[in-house]
Write a protein that holds these residues in place. Structure first.
Motif, short mmCIF file in Angstrom:
data_model
loop_
_atom_site.label_atom_id
_atom_site.label_comp_id
_atom_site.label_asym_id
_atom_site.label_seq_id
_atom_site.Cartn_x
_atom_site.Cartn_y
_atom_site.Cartn_z
N LEU A 94 0.83 -1.21 0.00
CA LEU A 94 0.00 0.00 0.00
C LEU A 94 0.86 1.26 0.00
O LEU A 94 0.55 2.25 -0.67
N THR A 95 1.94 1.23 0.76
CA THR A 95 2.82 2.39 0.82
C THR A 95 3.52 2.63 -0.51
O THR A 95 3.63 3.77 -0.99
N ALA A 105 1.54 4.43 -3.47
CA ALA A 105 1.26 5.87 -3.46
C ALA A 105 2.05 6.64 -4.53
O ALA A 105 1.47 7.47 -5.25
N ALA A 129 -5.12 2.21 3.41
CA ALA A 129 -5.39 2.42 1.99
C ALA A 129 -5.87 3.84 1.72
O ALA A 129 -5.49 4.46 0.72
N MET A 132 -3.01 6.08 1.66
CA MET A 132 -2.24 5.96 0.43
C MET A 132 -2.73 6.96 -0.61
O MET A 132 -1.92 7.64 -1.27
N THR A 138 -1.68 10.52 0.45
CA THR A 138 -0.26 10.76 0.21
C THR A 138 0.03 10.95 -1.27
O THR A 138 0.86 11.79 -1.65
N LEU A 179 7.17 8.42 3.81
CA LEU A 179 6.53 7.18 3.37
C LEU A 179 7.26 5.95 3.93
O LEU A 179 6.63 4.98 4.36
N ALA A 193 5.49 3.35 6.45
CA ALA A 193 5.33 1.94 6.09
C ALA A 193 5.66 1.03 7.27
O ALA A 193 4.90 0.10 7.59
#
Length: 257
Positions: free
Chosen positions: A90-91, A94, A176, A179, A182, A243, A247
């Motif tokens: 997910l990270t 982005a 999510a 994400m 971001t 980020l 994470a």
């Protein structure tokens, strides 16, 4: 299953059982689970971490792995490992979303390349952002912190514990949503400049209809986007560092009691 090797066989099945959570996490993680990483390397790394955990942590394997209770325990281990790796996915998604937004504004959506990691087509800017995030993620040592969390997960949630609760999936849903936020923050400085360029191009095209809008607007959008990305490079680096930290923080939040 009993092959008559006594305690050696029990240690072997315990070792294989510990490898399930680690192997699932490595498979779902964006760096360790890439298609370019050979399977032999994944197995060796998984086995090395599992050997360390077996030596340091009193993990007890189910008495019969092929029974219903044993298979349920293995499924729980796989689910926890996949969740820890999916948080990193997910990270890392982005910057790709941000590249889609920026590429659409610059008119570079047509510039796509085959991503060797996922096998799908991704924008050229997405490849650039992914490489920058990967370098920063490895350079800051976030991968070591994630592996440390993976080891600590055996102390927080030993095999057979009740990790599978709805609150965990609600946390992943919140991750999510972060994400998307971001991705918008990364793309916002460049898209604002591109919006000004497009408005200016529209005014010029209305003032002089004889001008070709595509021959004027597309080069102007590409040049303005590149200049904006160069100017916003320090801000992009700060976002990538945040980020990398978020994470590992999100993975640690999944292990909170």
């Amino acid at each position: 299953m009993n092959f008559g090797f006594g305690a050696l066989e029990a240690d072997f099945w315990r070792f294989v059982f510990v490898m399930t959570r680690i192997g699932a996490a490595m498979l779902a993680a964006p760096l360790f689970g890439m298609a370019t990483v050979p399977y032999q390397v994944r197995v060796v790394v998984t086995g090395a971490i599992a050997l360390m955990i077996c030596a340091w942590t009193p993990v007890v394997a189910p008495p019969a792995l092929l029974s219903l209770a044993g298979m349920l325990s293995v499924a729980g281990e796989v689910l926890l490992g996949l969740a820890l790796g999916f948080v990193l996915q997910l990270t890392f998604a982005a910057p790709t979303l941000a590249a889609e937004i920026i590429g659409g504004g610059m008119g570079m959506s047509m510039a796509t390349t085959a991503d060797p990691v996922s096998g799908a087509s991704s924008p050229a800017l997405g490849q650039y952002f992914a490489v920058v995030l990967t370098v920063i993620f490895l350079g800051t040592g976030a991968h070591l912190n994630w592996i440390a969390l993976l080891v600590e997960s055996y102390a927080a949630f030993p095999p057979g514990s009740s990790w599978f609760v709805p609150e965990r999936f609600e946390q992943m849903t919140q991750f999510a949503s972060m994400m998307f936020i971001t991705a918008l923050l990364i793309a916002l400085p460049v898209t604002l400049i591109l919006l000004l360029v497009q408005v200016t191009t529209g005014i010029i095209s209305r003032s002089a209809p004889a001008l070709n809008l595509f021959s004027l607007g597309l080069p102007a959008g590409v040049l303005a986007g590149l200049a904006a990305m160069v100017a916003a490079a320090p801000l992009l680096t700060d976002f990538m560092i945040d980020l990398s930290a978020s994470a590992v923080g999100q993975a640690a939040a999944l292990l909170a009691q």
